[in-house]
Design a protein around this motif. Structure first.
Motif, PDB file in Angstrom:
ATOM      1  N   ALA A 132       0.824  -1.210   0.000  1.00 22.40           N
ATOM      2  CA  ALA A 132       0.000   0.000   0.000  1.00 22.40           C
ATOM      3  C   ALA A 132       0.857   1.258   0.000  1.00 22.40           C
ATOM      4  CB  ALA A 132      -0.918   0.001   1.216  1.00 22.40           C
ATOM      5  N   ASN A 133       0.344   2.307  -0.635  1.00 19.24           N
ATOM      6  CA  ASN A 133       0.992   3.619  -0.606  1.00 19.24           C
ATOM      7  C   ASN A 133      -0.087   4.692  -0.555  1.00 19.24           C
ATOM      8  OD1 ASN A 133       0.262   4.532  -3.413  1.00 19.24           O
ATOM      9  ND2 ASN A 133       1.462   2.730  -3.966  1.00 19.24           N
ATOM     10  N   LYS A 134       0.308   5.940  -0.470  1.00 22.90           N
ATOM     11  CA  LYS A 134      -0.637   7.050  -0.367  1.00 22.90           C
ATOM     12  C   LYS A 134      -0.640   7.911  -1.620  1.00 22.90           C
ATOM     13  CE  LYS A 134      -0.312   7.312   4.679  1.00 22.90           C
ATOM     14  NZ  LYS A 134      -0.038   8.184   5.856  1.00 22.90           N
ATOM     15  N   ASP A 135      -0.110   7.387  -2.687  1.00 20.23           N
ATOM     16  CA  ASP A 135      -0.036   8.131  -3.936  1.00 20.23           C
ATOM     17  C   ASP A 135      -1.301   7.910  -4.746  1.00 20.23           C
ATOM     18  OD1 ASP A 135       0.919   9.702  -5.922  1.00 20.23           O
ATOM     19  OD2 ASP A 135       2.526   8.355  -6.556  1.00 20.23           O
ATOM     20  N   THR A 136      -1.419   8.603  -5.895  1.00 19.78           N
ATOM     21  CA  THR A 136      -2.545   8.367  -6.796  1.00 19.78           C
ATOM     22  C   THR A 136      -2.342   7.090  -7.595  1.00 19.78           C
ATOM     23  OG1 THR A 136      -1.489   9.746  -8.504  1.00 19.78           O
ATOM     24  CG2 THR A 136      -3.089  10.812  -7.051  1.00 19.78           C
ATOM     25  N   ALA A 137      -1.139   6.509  -7.517  1.00 19.04           N
ATOM     26  CA  ALA A 137      -0.866   5.251  -8.198  1.00 19.04           C
ATOM     27  C   ALA A 137      -1.298   4.083  -7.321  1.00 19.04           C
ATOM     28  CB  ALA A 137       0.623   5.133  -8.528  1.00 19.04           C
ATOM     29  N   ASP A 138      -1.526   2.929  -7.955  1.00 17.36           N
ATOM     30  CA  ASP A 138      -1.914   1.750  -7.193  1.00 17.36           C
ATOM     31  C   ASP A 138      -0.689   1.114  -6.544  1.00 17.36           C
ATOM     32  OD1 ASP A 138      -0.803   0.750  -9.621  1.00 17.36           O
ATOM     33  OD2 ASP A 138      -1.762  -1.167  -9.219  1.00 17.36           O
ATOM     34  N   SER A 139      -0.912   0.054  -5.766  1.00 15.88           N
ATOM     35  CA  SER A 139       0.165  -0.588  -5.021  1.00 15.88           C
ATOM     36  C   SER A 139       1.166  -1.307  -5.913  1.00 15.88           C
ATOM     37  CB  SER A 139      -0.432  -1.583  -4.019  1.00 15.88           C
ATOM     38  OG  SER A 139      -1.299  -2.492  -4.679  1.00 15.88           O
ATOM     39  N   SER A 140       0.773  -1.624  -7.159  1.00 17.37           N
ATOM     40  CA  SER A 140       1.704  -2.289  -8.072  1.00 17.37           C
ATOM     41  C   SER A 140       2.525  -1.291  -8.884  1.00 17.37           C
ATOM     42  CB  SER A 140       0.935  -3.202  -9.035  1.00 17.37           C
ATOM     43  OG  SER A 140       0.220  -2.445  -9.995  1.00 17.37           O
ATOM     44  N   GLY A 141       2.135  -0.013  -8.831  1.00 17.81           N
ATOM     45  CA  GLY A 141       2.823   1.011  -9.607  1.00 17.81           C
ATOM     46  C   GLY A 141       2.448   1.019 -11.080  1.00 17.81           C
ATOM     47  N   SER A 142       1.440   0.257 -11.468  1.00 20.57           N
ATOM     48  CA  SER A 142       1.056   0.144 -12.877  1.00 20.57           C
ATOM     49  C   SER A 142      -0.130   1.027 -13.253  1.00 20.57           C
ATOM     50  CB  SER A 142       0.710  -1.320 -13.209  1.00 20.57           C
ATOM     51  OG  SER A 142       1.775  -2.181 -12.897  1.00 20.57           O
ATOM     52  N   LEU A 143      -0.968   1.367 -12.278  1.00 19.39           N
ATOM     53  CA  LEU A 143      -2.180   2.141 -12.521  1.00 19.39           C
ATOM     54  C   LEU A 143      -2.112   3.456 -11.754  1.00 19.39           C
ATOM     55  CD1 LEU A 143      -2.878  -0.954 -12.938  1.00 19.39           C
ATOM     56  CD2 LEU A 143      -5.218  -0.365 -12.338  1.00 19.39           C
ATOM     57  N   LYS A 144      -2.813   4.469 -12.255  1.00 22.37           N
ATOM     58  CA  LYS A 144      -2.861   5.731 -11.519  1.00 22.37           C
ATOM     59  C   LYS A 144      -4.136   6.492 -11.842  1.00 22.37           C
ATOM     60  CE  LYS A 144      -0.364   8.725 -14.811  1.00 22.37           C
ATOM     61  NZ  LYS A 144       0.773   9.668 -14.961  1.00 22.37           N
ATOM     62  N   ILE A 145      -4.613   7.243 -10.837  1.00 19.75           N
ATOM     63  CA  ILE A 145      -5.803   8.076 -10.999  1.00 19.75           C
ATOM     64  C   ILE A 145      -5.502   9.240 -11.937  1.00 19.75           C
ATOM     65  CG2 ILE A 145      -7.358   9.671  -9.810  1.00 19.75           C
ATOM     66  CD1 ILE A 145      -8.080   6.936  -9.042  1.00 19.75           C
ATOM     67  N   VAL A 146      -6.431   9.554 -12.819  1.00 15.25           N
ATOM     68  CA  VAL A 146      -6.343  10.752 -13.662  1.00 15.25           C
ATOM     69  C   VAL A 146      -7.228  11.807 -13.009  1.00 15.25           C
ATOM     70  CG1 VAL A 146      -6.652  11.723 -15.962  1.00 15.25           C
ATOM     71  CG2 VAL A 146      -5.983   9.310 -15.697  1.00 15.25           C
ATOM     72  N   ARG A 147      -6.624  12.713 -12.276  1.00 15.18           N
ATOM     73  CA  ARG A 147      -7.384  13.662 -11.464  1.00 15.18           C
ATOM     74  C   ARG A 147      -8.267  14.582 -12.293  1.00 15.18           C
ATOM     75  NH1 ARG A 147      -2.909  15.553  -6.879  1.00 15.18           N
ATOM     76  NH2 ARG A 147      -3.035  13.652  -5.593  1.00 15.18           N
TER      77      ARG A 147
END
Length: 350
Positions: free
Chosen positions: A124-139
């Motif tokens: 888990a992390n607190k970024d807009t990216a997922d825990s795998s680092g492959s996906l991210k939120i488009v704000r």
């Protein structure tokens, strides 16, 4: 003192207020098809499905996929929304999103060994990216105010996840082709925290289901949502094939005979036993073949509305015709009054 000097000062107050109002109105507007297409470089293929849980849109170019969940309600009313790549919950590649009180969204990438609460893939992390680092939120393509309605969250992922990805199953690698197996669900209870590994309250049976997506279908700013197919459909096109006339109600694209043959023989949808109460709408497309190409045509019979209609007709026929006939047969089978009727046992000894 010139009496006109007060007017420019008033205008200076009105202008920031006007800009603030315009910015607020712009921020509350849900992203359009054109916005999604522009983000992908001005051209994309895919579909927008109106599920019982929310509207699910997947668009792709040669490198990445844009996924958008749109809930018909305010952002503050959203529990959680999820989509998984796969035919059933077991080993599906699941992406869960939920809003937080600060206007942000949590992107939680999960998997499950069976019909249990999916657990986080990676750390888990607190970024807009997922825990795998492959996906991210488009704000800029997601809601940010608690009053935004519809509530929309959009994230991007590579069309092909890297070799270091630790997900399970084999459906997570998307292709710009027909019949991508997907599952979806909606939970009414928000986790109440932004942690990616927060506990989730189970979805209702009428807020989940399985479907198939044509990630090769022509898509434009005027494309409308369609009913989610419950079984694999025939037709569609592979990426790079010649595109025929498009339709807003489904794919009308041209594919090779080999692609059509493989599609026709693909396996049906498998839904977990605990989720068999899905009220997912069903749709399909018939295909006509000419030479080496296949062109999908009108929607098939297996749509949710058609199933309801067929059920009503069968039920009405049973009660109006067959039930009275059965009663009459039972009455006259007894014969005239005083007649002895021979009754046979329910089984016979051999």
């Amino acid at each position: 003192m010139c009496p006109s000097r007060g007017r420019p000062r008033l205008f200076n107050l009105e202008r920031p207020l006007l800009l603030f109002i315009l910015a607020a109105c712009s921020a509350s507007a849900a992203p359009s098809n054109a916005d999604l297409i522009q983000y992908l470089g001005g051209k994309a293929t895919g579909q927008s499905l109106k599920t019982p849980a929310y509207t699910l849109t997947l668009l792709a170019n040669d490198e990445k996929v844009l996924v958008s969940y749109s809930y018909d309600g305010a952002m503050k009313e959203v529990g959680w929304m999820a989509m998984g790549c796969g035919t059933a919950m077991t080993d599906a590649d699941i992406v869960v999103c939920w809003p937080n009180k600060d206007g942000s969204w949590t992107l939680s990438h999960r998997s499950a060994p069976s019909t249990v609460m999916p657990t986080l893939i990676g750390t888990a992390n607190k970024d807009t990216a997922d825990s795998s680092g492959s996906l991210k939120i488009v704000r800029k393509l997601s809601s940010s105010s608690q009053t935004d309605s519809p509530a929309v969250v959009t994230f991007e992922r590579p069309l092909k996840l890297g070799s270091s990805y630790k997900g399970k199953g084999d459906a997570y690698q998307l292709q710009r082709a027909i019949n991508q197996p997907l599952i979806y669900a909606y939970g009414a209870k928000n986790p109440g925290e932004s942690a990616q590994d927060a506990d989730l309250v189970q979805h209702a049976l009428d807020a989940m289901g399985g479907t198939y997506l044509d990630l090769s279908a022509s898509f434009s700013s005027s494309s409308s949502t369609i009913d989610p197919p419950l079984t694999p459909v025939r037709g569609g096109s592979g990426a790079g094939s010649t595109t025929a006339a498009s339709s807003e109600n489904g794919p009308t694209t041209e594919a090779s005979a080999a692609t059509s043959s493989a599609t026709a023989s693909s396996a049906g949808l498998t839904v977990p036993a605990s989720t068999s109460g899905s009220s997912a709408a069903a749709g399909g497309a018939a295909a006509s073949t000419t030479g080496s190409s296949t062109t999908s045509s009108a929607a098939g019979l297996m749509t949710y509305s058609n199933l309801i209609f067929i059920h009503a007709v069968c039920a009405g026929t049973a009660w109006v015709i067959f039930a009275p006939c059965g009663a009459l047969c039972a009455r006259y089978a007894r014969g005239p009054p005083g007649t002895t009727v021979t009754r046979f046992p329910w089984h016979f000894d051999v």
